[in-house]
Enzyme design. Structure first.
Site, mmCIF file in Angstrom:
data_model
loop_
_atom_site.group_PDB
_atom_site.id
_atom_site.type_symbol
_atom_site.label_atom_id
_atom_site.label_comp_id
_atom_site.label_asym_id
_atom_site.label_seq_id
_atom_site.Cartn_x
_atom_site.Cartn_y
_atom_site.Cartn_z
ATOM 1 N N ALA A 1 -5.854 5.590 11.328
ATOM 2 C CA ALA A 1 -4.117 4.572 11.495
ATOM 3 C C ALA A 1 -4.593 3.690 11.605
ATOM 4 O O ALA A 1 -4.674 2.761 12.237
ATOM 5 C CB ALA A 1 -3.186 5.434 12.490
ATOM 6 N N HIS B 1 -15.198 4.303 9.813
ATOM 7 C CA HIS B 1 -14.458 4.851 8.426
ATOM 8 C C HIS B 1 -15.787 4.650 7.693
ATOM 9 O O HIS B 1 -14.789 5.708 6.557
ATOM 10 C CB HIS B 1 -13.388 2.974 8.054
ATOM 11 C CG HIS B 1 -12.569 3.663 8.787
ATOM 12 N ND1 HIS B 1 -12.141 2.856 9.835
ATOM 13 C CD2 HIS B 1 -11.493 4.498 8.042
ATOM 14 C CE1 HIS B 1 -10.283 2.892 10.341
ATOM 15 N NE2 HIS B 1 -10.614 3.379 8.906
ATOM 16 N N ASP C 1 -8.030 -3.987 7.674
ATOM 17 C CA ASP C 1 -6.688 -2.643 7.752
ATOM 18 C C ASP C 1 -6.839 -2.796 8.676
ATOM 19 O O ASP C 1 -6.016 -1.722 9.351
ATOM 20 C CB ASP C 1 -7.303 -1.563 7.255
ATOM 21 C CG ASP C 1 -6.482 -0.546 6.742
ATOM 22 O OD1 ASP C 1 -5.227 -0.821 6.624
ATOM 23 O OD2 ASP C 1 -7.077 0.680 7.066
ATOM 24 N N GLU D 1 1.310 -1.350 0.245
ATOM 25 C CA GLU D 1 0.453 0.480 0.031
ATOM 26 C C GLU D 1 1.185 0.663 0.156
ATOM 27 O O GLU D 1 0.921 1.547 1.244
ATOM 28 C CB GLU D 1 -1.072 -0.155 1.286
ATOM 29 C CG GLU D 1 -1.701 0.836 1.135
ATOM 30 C CD GLU D 1 -3.213 0.873 2.126
ATOM 31 O OE1 GLU D 1 -3.566 1.871 2.488
ATOM 32 O OE2 GLU D 1 -2.360 0.206 3.248
ATOM 33 N N ASP E 1 -16.321 -0.694 9.669
ATOM 34 C CA ASP E 1 -16.458 -0.589 11.537
ATOM 35 C C ASP E 1 -17.093 -0.060 12.112
ATOM 36 O O ASP E 1 -17.000 0.206 13.793
ATOM 37 C CB ASP E 1 -14.744 -0.824 11.752
ATOM 38 C CG ASP E 1 -14.535 0.813 11.060
ATOM 39 O OD1 ASP E 1 -14.740 1.396 10.778
ATOM 40 O OD2 ASP E 1 -12.878 0.844 11.955
#
Length: 383
Positions: free
Chosen positions: A309, A251, A275, A129, A248
């Protein structure tokens, strides 16, 4: 390998549910389904009152169980990540490295090759990524490490793909050349657009050059506008693109998820990713990401300035959220966690379902979706 018949559970084969049937597995593959009371020489394994579902595929998983590839780019870290998420029903994953230096990228690729050689259960390949992203959509990536792709970068990625079963790379549509995307795709690399401020036209051109995915839909990318659809609009409108989604409740708003699911043009699909970071599967309250501290609070992982993050998420939690909060049927959510990511990676011939000839990768779930056991290649790896 011993021939086994998993009995006493409802079975979801990726397309439909089956009752009063047994899942027969041998040599790491699905032999098929038989009536539960049929005579068989297979060893019967009871799974009374549970559900047998295809194992989950996670194409974006930075770390877990205390391991983070950026911090420890080793085969041991890959093994820890795969083992940690097997507890949550994930049977195959792409351990992921975010934007970092060339030496860390090289070490990660070497670790991935070693994981293949050692046959680490659940290791599907790697996801790089970055670092060829847009600084304007950097998210938690270190802007000092973001840079254009040069010929040495491209050759490193192409060579890595020759030695890995799957390789996914996230790039920005506006910073990586169309010829570069075309060469990567021709080499078998799966190219995903992410951390991008690209226009609809730029993403469309990237897709025509060979890009087939969009990374974590809605996050770190240009949004839909009335005169410019952006990366999000392109992801939903272009049939050739699939898109990962972090479900979640942090996000992406559930209403936005519903709108996206209704708007997505196929055959490309929206599929689930976690993620996840090193902190997932631990009781830690903070961790380090490329020299920056990130903190766990209220279900989220954030840098000191509030930037997200990654996520503190497992695939089974994402499934619960999509089913319970967003309101999708359980079978469709299970496909988002198994079949659709397999299709996005173009490995659906053997992954993402439990039909004859598929890998015997599956999870046995309780009615509340708690993972009772996880099987990879016909062997119980958890439970």
């Amino acid at each position: 390998m011993t021939r086994q018949a998993i009995t006493g559970a409802r079975i979801f084969d990726g397309a439909e549910w089956h009752d009063r049937m047994a899942l027969v597995i041998e040599d790491g593959k699905v032999e098929g389904l038989i009536a539960a009371d049929s005579p068989t020489d297979a060893i019967r394994v009871p799974a009374d009152g549970a559900m047998i579902v295809p194992g989950f595929l996670d194409l974006q998983i930075n770390g877990g169980g205390g391991a983070l590839l950026n911090e420890t780019p080793t085969v041991e870290a890959i093994r820890t990540i795969c083992t940690t998420f097997a507890q949550f029903g994930t049977t195959a994953c792409l351990p992921t490295i975010v934007t970092d230096s060339v030496p860390v990228n090289e070490a990660t690729i070497a670790a991935g090759i070693a994981a293949v050689e050692q046959g680490v259960p659940g290791f599907l390949g790697l996801h790089l990524e970055g670092p060829h992203l847009a600084v304007s959509r950097k998210g938690a990536h270190d802007p000092k490490l973001i840079r254009p792709m040069d010929e040495s970068d491209l050759q490193r990625i192409v060579e890595a793909r020759r030695r890995l079963p799957n390789l996914l790379i996230t790039v920005a549509a506006e910073t990586v050349g169309l010829e570069q995307i075309s060469r990567l795709a021709a080499a078998g690399v799966t190219v995903s657009i992410g951390h991008s401020d690209g226009t609809y036209a730029q993403v469309k051109a990237a897709a025509e050059a060979g890009a087939t995915m969009v990374t974590h839909l809605f996050n770190a990318q240009s949004q839909i506008g009335n005169r410019e659809p952006g990366v999000v609009g392109a992801a939903l409108d272009l049939p050739s693109l699939s898109a990962g989604l972090i479900a979640d409740g942090i996000h992406v708003h559930p209403a936005s998820i519903g709108i996206a699911l209704r708007a997505k043009r196929g055959p490309g699909r929206i599929f689930l990713v976690t993620d996840a970071m090193s902190i997932t599967g631990t009781d830690w309250t903070e961790f380090e990401l490329t020299g920056q501290m990130a903190y766990r609070k209220d279900g989220a992982l954030r840098l000191a300035d509030g930037t997200l993050a990654g996520a503190d998420l497992t695939m089974v939690d994402a499934i619960r959220y999509m089913h319970g909060t967003v309101g999708l049927s359980l079978d469709e959510v299970l496909r988002m966690a198994s079949l659709y990511p397999a299709q996005a990676l173009r490995i659906e011939a053997t992954y993402g379902h439990l039909q004859r000839g598929a890998r015997a990768d599956f999870a046995i779930l309780a009615d509340d979706l708690a993972v009772r056991s996880t099987w990879i290649g016909g062997e119980k790896r958890f439970g």
